[in-house]
Write a protein that holds these residues in place. Sequence first.
Motif, PDB file in Angstrom:
ATOM      1  N   TRP A  83       4.992  46.826 -15.865  1.00  0.00           N
ATOM      2  CA  TRP A  83       4.600  45.414 -15.756  1.00  0.00           C
ATOM      3  C   TRP A  83       3.744  45.268 -14.507  1.00  0.00           C
ATOM      4  O   TRP A  83       4.132  45.697 -13.419  1.00  0.00           O
ATOM      5  CB  TRP A  83       5.823  44.519 -15.630  1.00  0.00           C
ATOM      6  N   VAL A  84       2.593  44.628 -14.656  1.00  0.00           N
ATOM      7  CA  VAL A  84       1.672  44.459 -13.538  1.00  0.00           C
ATOM      8  C   VAL A  84       1.341  42.980 -13.378  1.00  0.00           C
ATOM      9  O   VAL A  84       0.918  42.325 -14.330  1.00  0.00           O
ATOM     10  CB  VAL A  84       0.372  45.262 -13.756  1.00  0.00           C
ATOM     11  N   ALA A  85       1.527  42.461 -12.172  1.00  0.00           N
ATOM     12  CA  ALA A  85       1.123  41.101 -11.836  1.00  0.00           C
ATOM     13  C   ALA A  85      -0.004  41.168 -10.802  1.00  0.00           C
ATOM     14  O   ALA A  85      -0.598  42.235 -10.599  1.00  0.00           O
ATOM     15  CB  ALA A  85       2.311  40.299 -11.319  1.00  0.00           C
ATOM     16  N   ARG A  86      -0.298  40.047 -10.146  1.00  0.00           N
ATOM     17  CA  ARG A  86      -1.496  39.997  -9.295  1.00  0.00           C
ATOM     18  C   ARG A  86      -1.274  40.581  -7.909  1.00  0.00           C
ATOM     19  O   ARG A  86      -1.851  41.592  -7.550  1.00  0.00           O
ATOM     20  CB  ARG A  86      -1.997  38.554  -9.201  1.00  0.00           C
ATOM     21  N   ASP A  87      -0.470  39.912  -7.063  1.00  0.00           N
ATOM     22  CA  ASP A  87      -0.214  40.412  -5.720  1.00  0.00           C
ATOM     23  C   ASP A  87       1.190  40.012  -5.258  1.00  0.00           C
ATOM     24  O   ASP A  87       1.861  39.206  -5.912  1.00  0.00           O
ATOM     25  CB  ASP A  87      -1.245  39.921  -4.677  1.00  0.00           C
TER      26      ASP A  87
ATOM     27  N   ARG B  67      -3.549  36.139 -16.424  1.00  0.00           N
ATOM     28  CA  ARG B  67      -4.941  36.482 -16.760  1.00  0.00           C
ATOM     29  C   ARG B  67      -5.589  37.369 -15.709  1.00  0.00           C
ATOM     30  O   ARG B  67      -6.375  38.271 -16.040  1.00  0.00           O
ATOM     31  CB  ARG B  67      -5.759  35.200 -16.947  1.00  0.00           C
ATOM     32  N   ASP B  68      -5.304  37.116 -14.430  1.00  0.00           N
ATOM     33  CA  ASP B  68      -5.919  37.932 -13.378  1.00  0.00           C
ATOM     34  C   ASP B  68      -5.507  39.394 -13.509  1.00  0.00           C
ATOM     35  O   ASP B  68      -6.329  40.301 -13.367  1.00  0.00           O
ATOM     36  CB  ASP B  68      -5.514  37.401 -12.003  1.00  0.00           C
ATOM     37  N   ALA B  69      -4.231  39.616 -13.772  1.00  0.00           N
ATOM     38  CA  ALA B  69      -3.751  40.988 -13.926  1.00  0.00           C
ATOM     39  C   ALA B  69      -4.346  41.638 -15.166  1.00  0.00           C
ATOM     40  O   ALA B  69      -4.721  42.814 -15.149  1.00  0.00           O
ATOM     41  CB  ALA B  69      -2.229  41.007 -13.992  1.00  0.00           C
ATOM     42  N   ALA B  70      -4.441  40.872 -16.253  1.00  0.00           N
ATOM     43  CA  ALA B  70      -5.004  41.417 -17.491  1.00  0.00           C
ATOM     44  C   ALA B  70      -6.460  41.834 -17.295  1.00  0.00           C
ATOM     45  O   ALA B  70      -6.887  42.904 -17.741  1.00  0.00           O
ATOM     46  CB  ALA B  70      -4.880  40.384 -18.611  1.00  0.00           C
ATOM     47  N   ALA B  71      -7.231  40.999 -16.597  1.00  0.00           N
ATOM     48  CA  ALA B  71      -8.637  41.321 -16.356  1.00  0.00           C
ATOM     49  C   ALA B  71      -8.771  42.554 -15.468  1.00  0.00           C
ATOM     50  O   ALA B  71      -9.636  43.408 -15.694  1.00  0.00           O
ATOM     51  CB  ALA B  71      -9.338  40.129 -15.716  1.00  0.00           C
TER      52      ALA B  71
END
Length: 225
Positions: free
Chosen positions: A58-62, A172-176
């Motif tokens: 799982w990846v999020a932004r920061d 969305r930021d992580a997906a991009a």
Amino acid sequence: MRVNRFVSELAAFSGEAIFNPYRDRCDVYDRADAPAIRRANLRHMLSAAIEGGASTLWVARDLGYRGGRRTGLALTDEAHLEDARLMMGGARFRRATRGPAMAERTATVMWETLLRIKEPVMLWNVFPFHPHEADEPMSNRSHTRRERDRAQPFLYDLLDLITPQKVIAVGRDAAAAMEGFGVPVEPVRHPSYGGQTEFICQVETLYGLSPLAQAAPPARSHALL
């Protein structure tokens, strides 16, 4: 050895208006050995993910100032360190701060869902540090494109360490940011700003979970190590 080298390289990162939990110490909240504790937490998480065969990342932004800045673990606040231990097969995670344990709303939603999956999941951030506003260390901001480019090698190294079969990008930021890494990516709604219900439904679909209303509530424990 690869895990130790990865964590050591993370600890060497620095930048303006960036708190690196693996090298920096907060004079207000941190214990004297806080960076070392957070490095150990991350080593335990990585080792448990590798040894336990975590197939999903799982990846999020920061990192946020209420969560990973204090624990050294993505998407994990102090109120859910025990839940992280349970999910990762008994890995030992410790608090690095003084005073009451701090909870983060996003982490609470994440962990209510993660505990229903009943398998190890590696958690990470596109930018694995805490970016904050200048002169406001207890604030959150989105990392810049330049900062992301500087930190991108860590994501490549992590994918090489974990070799996940699938990546779930939270928001969305992580997906991009995950485009072009050669790993299947499933984007899900970030649970903040009214996205909680959609996030839960999407994760239920991805993991074949019963809808929350039909599922027995998971046993919860917030004992802290």
